[in-house]
Design a protein around this motif. Structure first.
Motif, short mmCIF file in Angstrom:
data_model
loop_
_atom_site.label_atom_id
_atom_site.label_comp_id
_atom_site.label_asym_id
_atom_site.label_seq_id
_atom_site.Cartn_x
_atom_site.Cartn_y
_atom_site.Cartn_z
N LEU A 270 0.83 -1.21 0.00
CA LEU A 270 0.00 0.00 0.00
C LEU A 270 0.86 1.26 0.00
CD1 LEU A 270 -2.76 1.46 0.28
CD2 LEU A 270 -2.52 1.18 2.76
N PHE A 271 1.85 1.32 0.90
CA PHE A 271 2.61 2.55 1.09
C PHE A 271 3.83 2.68 0.18
CE2 PHE A 271 0.09 2.58 4.95
CZ PHE A 271 -0.22 3.92 5.09
N LYS A 272 4.30 1.56 -0.37
CA LYS A 272 5.48 1.63 -1.23
C LYS A 272 5.17 1.49 -2.72
CE LYS A 272 8.87 0.05 2.19
NZ LYS A 272 9.97 -0.91 2.49
N VAL A 273 3.97 0.99 -3.01
CA VAL A 273 3.61 0.79 -4.42
C VAL A 273 2.33 1.53 -4.78
CG1 VAL A 273 3.04 -0.90 -6.22
CG2 VAL A 273 4.73 -1.48 -4.46
N GLU A 274 1.23 1.19 -4.12
CA GLU A 274 -0.08 1.69 -4.53
C GLU A 274 -0.25 3.19 -4.31
OE1 GLU A 274 -3.02 -2.14 -4.07
OE2 GLU A 274 -2.38 -1.14 -2.23
N ILE A 275 0.06 3.68 -3.12
CA ILE A 275 -0.10 5.11 -2.86
C ILE A 275 0.86 5.95 -3.71
CG2 ILE A 275 0.20 6.94 -1.13
CD1 ILE A 275 -1.17 5.16 0.88
N PRO A 276 2.15 5.61 -3.79
CA PRO A 276 3.03 6.40 -4.67
C PRO A 276 2.57 6.43 -6.13
CG PRO A 276 4.35 5.07 -3.19
CD PRO A 276 2.92 4.62 -3.01
N MET A 277 2.01 5.31 -6.61
CA MET A 277 1.57 5.24 -8.00
C MET A 277 0.27 6.03 -8.23
SD MET A 277 3.76 3.56 -9.80
CE MET A 277 2.79 3.22 -11.27
N SER A 278 -0.49 6.21 -7.17
CA SER A 278 -1.80 6.86 -7.34
C SER A 278 -1.87 8.22 -6.65
CB SER A 278 -2.91 5.96 -6.78
OG SER A 278 -2.68 5.68 -5.41
N ILE A 279 -0.77 8.69 -6.07
CA ILE A 279 -0.79 9.93 -5.28
C ILE A 279 -1.22 11.14 -6.11
CG2 ILE A 279 1.65 10.50 -5.65
CD1 ILE A 279 -0.38 10.98 -2.40
N SER A 280 -0.86 11.18 -7.38
CA SER A 280 -1.24 12.32 -8.22
C SER A 280 -2.77 12.42 -8.33
CB SER A 280 -0.63 12.18 -9.62
OG SER A 280 -1.00 13.29 -10.43
N LEU A 281 -3.42 11.28 -8.53
CA LEU A 281 -4.88 11.28 -8.63
C LEU A 281 -5.52 11.59 -7.28
CD1 LEU A 281 -7.18 10.83 -10.64
CD2 LEU A 281 -7.17 8.40 -10.03
N ILE A 282 -4.93 11.06 -6.21
CA ILE A 282 -5.45 11.33 -4.87
C ILE A 282 -5.39 12.82 -4.57
CG2 ILE A 282 -5.05 10.99 -2.40
CD1 ILE A 282 -4.04 8.15 -3.10
N MET A 283 -4.25 13.44 -4.86
CA MET A 283 -4.10 14.87 -4.59
C MET A 283 -4.92 15.70 -5.56
SD MET A 283 -2.41 14.87 -1.92
CE MET A 283 -2.34 16.65 -1.76
N GLY A 284 -5.23 15.13 -6.73
CA GLY A 284 -6.15 15.80 -7.66
C GLY A 284 -7.53 15.92 -7.04
N GLY A 285 -7.94 14.88 -6.30
CA GLY A 285 -9.21 14.94 -5.58
C GLY A 285 -9.20 15.99 -4.50
N PHE A 286 -8.05 16.11 -3.81
CA PHE A 286 -7.89 17.15 -2.79
C PHE A 286 -8.00 18.54 -3.41
CE2 PHE A 286 -4.91 20.05 -0.61
CZ PHE A 286 -5.53 20.12 0.63
N ARG A 287 -7.37 18.71 -4.57
CA ARG A 287 -7.41 20.01 -5.27
C ARG A 287 -8.84 20.36 -5.67
NH1 ARG A 287 -6.41 21.52 -10.74
NH2 ARG A 287 -5.80 19.40 -11.27
N THR A 288 -9.54 19.38 -6.24
CA THR A 288 -10.93 19.61 -6.65
C THR A 288 -11.80 19.96 -5.46
OG1 THR A 288 -10.70 18.07 -8.51
CG2 THR A 288 -12.94 18.58 -7.78
N ALA A 289 -11.65 19.21 -4.37
CA ALA A 289 -12.45 19.45 -3.17
C ALA A 289 -12.19 20.83 -2.60
CB ALA A 289 -12.14 18.38 -2.12
N THR A 290 -10.93 21.26 -2.62
CA THR A 290 -10.58 22.58 -2.08
C THR A 290 -11.22 23.71 -2.88
OG1 THR A 290 -8.44 21.73 -1.31
CG2 THR A 290 -8.66 24.12 -1.50
N ILE A 291 -11.14 23.61 -4.19
CA ILE A 291 -11.71 24.66 -5.04
C ILE A 291 -13.23 24.71 -4.90
CG2 ILE A 291 -12.01 25.43 -7.43
CD1 ILE A 291 -9.27 24.04 -8.00
N TYR A 292 -13.86 23.54 -4.94
CA TYR A 292 -15.31 23.49 -4.79
C TYR A 292 -15.76 24.03 -3.43
CZ TYR A 292 -15.99 20.63 -9.00
OH TYR A 292 -16.05 20.17 -10.30
N THR A 293 -15.03 23.66 -2.39
CA THR A 293 -15.41 24.08 -1.04
C THR A 293 -15.32 25.59 -0.89
OG1 THR A 293 -14.67 21.97 -0.11
CG2 THR A 293 -14.91 23.81 1.42
#
Length: 212
Positions: free
Chosen positions: A126-149
């Motif tokens: 999870l922490f060495k493969v999956e999250i590093p590979m998907s962190i850009s999309l995860i943080m994209g969700g954070f960016r979207t949520a911040t702007i909408y909020t």
């Protein structure tokens, strides 16, 4: 234009106060949403049998009109800053939850199998493969949520939550165009700045080899 500039100069302290209120309720709501949504999104990737149900329930909350949700908060927890934050928190969850789930589920299964072959535990994968590979999309969700909020927070003033909505709706009520413009322009600028800074955070969080 001269009236608008005069209004800004005369009321700058009041404008700064409501900008601070706007940022405060938006920031608290998004951070709370991040703390809740990311772990749930990760958990759902391990419990795919209920993922559709949970994401569907969060989607239902997202479809409720903002004014209706704010109104629903009044009989439950009253008026003021806290119910406004709760409503914005509920709205902020979906983009981060969905992006976390989609990002981790979208990691190449071959990479996961290779990690298992190397003897990695599920936690390590999870922490060495999956999250590093998907962190850009995860943080994209954070960016979207911040702007909408930040955009939705304009309505918080309708239940006494403060923020730039005070200038917008008071300006509409008393037909004060300068006040209305001050609120609307400030909210738009905050959204633009939020997009810039969260985009930078997203880029910094993404491993160099995976950056666009």
């Amino acid at each position: 234009m001269s009236e608008f500039i005069e209004f800004i100069l005369e009321r700058h302290s009041d404008i700064l106060t409501v900008i601070w209120e706007h940022l405060y309720i938006s920031f608290i709501a998004v951070i709370a949403g991040f703390i809740v949504a990311i772990p749930i999104g990760i958990l759902l990737t391990r419990m795919t049998s209920i993922s559709t149900i949970v994401i569907g329930m969060v989607n239902i909350i997202q479809t409720i009109p903002t004014l209706a949700l704010l109104g629903f908060m009044i009989p439950l927890i009253g008026i003021g800053t806290f119910p406004a934050i709760v409503a914005l928190f509920l709205y902020s969850i979906l983009p981060m939850l969905q992006n976390t789930y989609t990002g981790i589920r979208g990691v190449d299964p071959a990479m996961v199998e290779a990690a298992k072959g190397m003897g990695m535990t599920d936690f390590q994968i999870l922490f060495k493969v999956e999250i590093p590979m998907s962190i850009s999309l995860i943080m994209g969700g954070f960016r979207t949520a911040t702007i909408y909020t930040i955009s939705w927070a304009t309505l918080a003033s309708l239940i006494g939550g403060g923020g730039l909505g005070y200038l917008v709706f008071t300006g509409l009520t008393i037909n004060n165009k300068s006040m209305l413009l001050a609120g609307a322009i400030s909210a738009a600028l905050l959204a633009v700045l939020a997009d810039f800074f969260t985009r930078r955070i997203q880029k910094l969080a993404t491993p160099k080899g995976l950056r666009n």
